[in-house]
Design a protein around this motif. Structure first.
Motif, PDB file in Angstrom:
ATOM      1  N   UNK B  29       0.868  -1.182   0.000  1.00  0.00           N
ATOM      2  CA  UNK B  29       0.000   0.000   0.000  1.00  0.00           C
ATOM      3  C   UNK B  29       0.902   1.229   0.000  1.00  0.00           C
ATOM      4  N   UNK B  30       0.676   2.138  -0.924  1.00  0.00           N
ATOM      5  CA  UNK B  30       1.510   3.342  -0.967  1.00  0.00           C
ATOM      6  C   UNK B  30       1.224   4.192   0.272  1.00  0.00           C
ATOM      7  N   UNK B  31       2.280   4.770   0.895  1.00  0.00           N
ATOM      8  CA  UNK B  31       2.084   5.476   2.170  1.00  0.00           C
ATOM      9  C   UNK B  31       1.527   6.892   2.017  1.00  0.00           C
ATOM     10  N   UNK B  32       1.539   7.444   0.786  1.00  0.00           N
ATOM     11  CA  UNK B  32       1.143   8.848   0.627  1.00  0.00           C
ATOM     12  C   UNK B  32      -0.377   9.028   0.679  1.00  0.00           C
ATOM     13  N   UNK B  33      -0.792  10.221   1.097  1.00  0.00           N
ATOM     14  CA  UNK B  33      -2.180  10.634   0.845  1.00  0.00           C
ATOM     15  C   UNK B  33      -2.282  10.853  -0.665  1.00  0.00           C
ATOM     16  N   UNK B  34      -3.311  10.308  -1.287  1.00  0.00           N
ATOM     17  CA  UNK B  34      -3.420  10.411  -2.750  1.00  0.00           C
ATOM     18  C   UNK B  34      -4.508  11.433  -3.130  1.00  0.00           C
ATOM     19  N   UNK B  35      -4.359  11.941  -4.328  1.00  0.00           N
ATOM     20  CA  UNK B  35      -5.331  12.925  -4.824  1.00  0.00           C
ATOM     21  C   UNK B  35      -6.409  12.226  -5.642  1.00  0.00           C
ATOM     22  N   UNK B  36      -7.651  12.604  -5.375  1.00  0.00           N
ATOM     23  CA  UNK B  36      -8.774  12.060  -6.146  1.00  0.00           C
ATOM     24  C   UNK B  36      -9.027  13.021  -7.319  1.00  0.00           C
ATOM     25  N   UNK B  37      -9.084  12.467  -8.495  1.00  0.00           N
ATOM     26  CA  UNK B  37      -9.327  13.271  -9.694  1.00  0.00           C
ATOM     27  C   UNK B  37     -10.633  12.830 -10.362  1.00  0.00           C
ATOM     28  N   UNK B  52     -10.424  16.000  -4.381  1.00  0.00           N
ATOM     29  CA  UNK B  52     -10.305  15.617  -2.968  1.00  0.00           C
ATOM     30  C   UNK B  52      -9.072  14.799  -2.687  1.00  0.00           C
ATOM     31  N   UNK B  53      -9.007  14.278  -1.476  1.00  0.00           N
ATOM     32  CA  UNK B  53      -7.861  13.476  -1.033  1.00  0.00           C
ATOM     33  C   UNK B  53      -8.379  12.168  -0.435  1.00  0.00           C
ATOM     34  N   UNK B  54      -7.512  11.147  -0.483  1.00  0.00           N
ATOM     35  CA  UNK B  54      -7.841   9.891   0.185  1.00  0.00           C
ATOM     36  C   UNK B  54      -6.573   9.371   0.866  1.00  0.00           C
ATOM     37  N   UNK B  55      -6.725   9.009   2.150  1.00  0.00           N
ATOM     38  CA  UNK B  55      -5.573   8.556   2.940  1.00  0.00           C
ATOM     39  C   UNK B  55      -5.387   7.054   2.770  1.00  0.00           C
TER      40      UNK B  55
END
Lengths: 278, 264
Positions: B29-37, B52-55
């Motif tokens: 699982x990637x550790x970064x908060x990802x951007x929702x597009x 938005x963002x998803x943790x």
């Protein structure tokens, strides 16, 4: 040249064989979810969940799968249906013949009555053409579709199969297990349950051993806030009812002896419900 | 990376559950908060809008109504999330394999009314976009609930790397009667909704949906007109009717027969 021949022999007779699957699974090289049946002419089925009682009815859409695979050949099928109670005991077997491309909607109550409540059933499609699948080291499988309805409902909520379970060869009385065991496996269904005030998670056990399942439910912050557990006999079916009146429970995980232990999920809403696979 | 679509069926609403965790613990699982597009095609290029963002380990439901007003609903927006920034536009759809594992990383697509909801484990996987350049469709379904007062819709979500929006003929077939029972036009890069009202649906066989030049995710939706009861489920690809060995061989044979016979 010799290397090429040996490689071909290996892939044809070992790698893609039932033994090859088990060996690679046992060594952990390729942990499989399902293991190829030993009998090359066997066909495969899920254990589907039936619910028939004062509230629930179940319908199964049975169609002649083989005739769609080889449509030029006008193939008839004999479908062997086997019904289990919630403890995994077989209590009824039935044969249904299908013409080419034919579909029959089966009302499962017709087969399980006078028993009520919940259990499992499998559907094995035999056609005399199983050798055409084994020529490609393959097996025909039945993966659904099943519809659930409650008394008074106009429509049923459809769900397809999600856990290939048993194998059967024409004329035999035994059913082989195709689901691979993997102790202490965690599975995280990729959905939320916080939009429903009552959830039912229905598990089947498609292995030859008793299996214990442990569930942990999480709130929106990921904090564990509820647990449940059950033990299922082979071919058994168990419902875990999860009240969620404040809609706090958001996601869940299950742990047990099956690598991808996917439940059938019933999410209840104000006027209807949603049957889906996890 | 997967993409998620909104079936827009009046008077109902739709939502997507994005899940930022894999289904098995063995997967990374990637550790970064990802951007929702949100992304959509105008026929010439792909547009991207940060919504938005998803943790990590988060599951988040986003309804079509939650999207900013500048995301055009009539352009059939898809959602995805990415750990990298993406440009405002591109000539080819942005792909990434950061969610590619077997079994695949899924999400959930939901249709809802004020009374109830229905959903399925749904997405549009990046492998389908990456490897299927042209594609075709043969979908076998017994899930049309043909009766008075019940709406039946066929949903065909399509996504390609190219932003072109091209029309294709989709046919519904009664295989027992050897008869085309309905014909319509569907488009690439759209979440197509086909109304099946008035179509003569057989009860003694299943219905085939056949398209010679476009692939996609075929799903069947039924609901009572008052929105108090609903059902939503996708069909298996034909290869799923066979397990182990060379299952693709049978899909090829099956599709070849039905496409030759019925595709436009």
């Amino acid at each position: 040249m010799i290397k090429k021949i040996l490689s071909r022999l290996y892939y044809d007779h070992v790698h893609h064989s039932a033994f090859g699957y088990r060996f690679r699974h046992w060594r952990g090289h390729e942990p499989f979810i399902e293991l190829k049946p030993y009998r090359s002419q066997a066909v495969v089925s899920d254990i589907f969940v039936w619910r028939c009682d004062d509230i629930w009815d179940t319908e199964f859409e049975l169609f002649n799968v083989t005739s769609f695979m080889f449509p030029a050949d006008s193939i008839k099928e004999t479908c062997d249906l086997v019904f289990f109670d919630s403890a995994g005991h077989i209590f009824k077997k039935e044969k249904i013949i299908l013409e080419p491309f034919e579909r029959k909607t089966l009302n499962i109550r017709d087969y399980v009555s006078p028993r009520t409540s919940i259990g499992g059933f499998s559907v094995f499609h035999h056609s005399g053409h199983e050798h055409r699948f084994s020529a490609q080291k393959s097996h025909l499988t039945e993966r659904g579709y099943i519809g659930y309805r409650r008394k008074g409902d106009q429509i049923k909520s459809f769900c397809h199969g999600n856990l290939q379970s048993l194998a059967h060869e024409k004329g035999r009385h035994d059913y082989a297990y195709v689901t691979a065991s993997k102790p202490h496996s965690k599975y995280y269904p990729q959905l939320i349950i916080s939009d429903s005030s009552h959830i039912e998670l229905v598990y089947t056990n498609p292995t030859h051993k008793h299996q214990k399942i442990n569930l942990t439910f999480f709130d929106r912050s990921g904090k564990p806030c509820h647990t449940a557990e059950a033990t299922l006999p082979p071919r058994g079916v168990h419902v875990i009812s999860v009240p969620n009146p404040d809609m706090i429970l958001h996601t869940f995980e299950n742990r047990g002896g099956i690598a991808l232990w996917r439940p059938v999920i019933f999410k209840h809403y104000a006027s209807h419900f949603d049957a889906m696979h996890g | 990376m997967n993409y998620y679509f909104f079936p827009q069926i009046e008077p109902f609403k739709s939502a997507i559950t994005l899940v930022n965790f894999p289904c098995l613990e063995a997967f990374p699982l990637r550790p970064e908060v990802q951007t929702i597009y949100a992304t959509w095609s105008d026929g010439h290029q792909w547009h991207y809008r940060d919504v938005g963002r998803i943790k990590p380990n988060e599951a988040k439901e986003i309804s079509l109504d939650d999207l900013p007003p500048d995301v055009p609903r009539d352009q059939h927006p898809y959602l995805f999330f990415h750990y990298q920034d993406v440009p405002a536009t591109s000539k080819k759809l942005i792909l990434s394999d950061h969610m590619f594992f077997m079994p695949t990383w899924r999400g959930n697509i939901k249709i809802y009314s004020p009374h109830t909801a229905t959903s399925y484990e749904g997405d549009y996987q990046h492998e389908m976009v990456k490897y299927i350049k042209k594609g075709s469709l043969v979908s076998l379904s017994p899930m049309i609930q043909s009766k008075p007062g019940v709406l039946n819709k066929f949903i065909l979500a399509s996504l390609t790397q190219s932003p072109e929006i091209t029309p294709h003929t989709l046919r519904f077939v009664n295989p027992r009667a050897d008869e085309i029972i309905h014909e319509t036009t569907v488009y690439t890069n759209r979440c197509n909704i086909v109304d099946l009202e008035g179509v003569n649906i057989p009860s003694d066989t299943i219905v085939l949906a056949v398209c010679g030049n476009m692939s996609g995710i075929p799903i069947f939706f039924s609901a009572t007109a008052d929105g108090r009861e609903m059902s939503f489920e996708h069909t298996h690809p034909p290869a799923s009717m066979v397990v182990f060995g060379n299952a693709g061989h049978f899909q090829k044979e099956l599709k070849s027969f039905w496409l030759t016979r019925y595709a436009a």
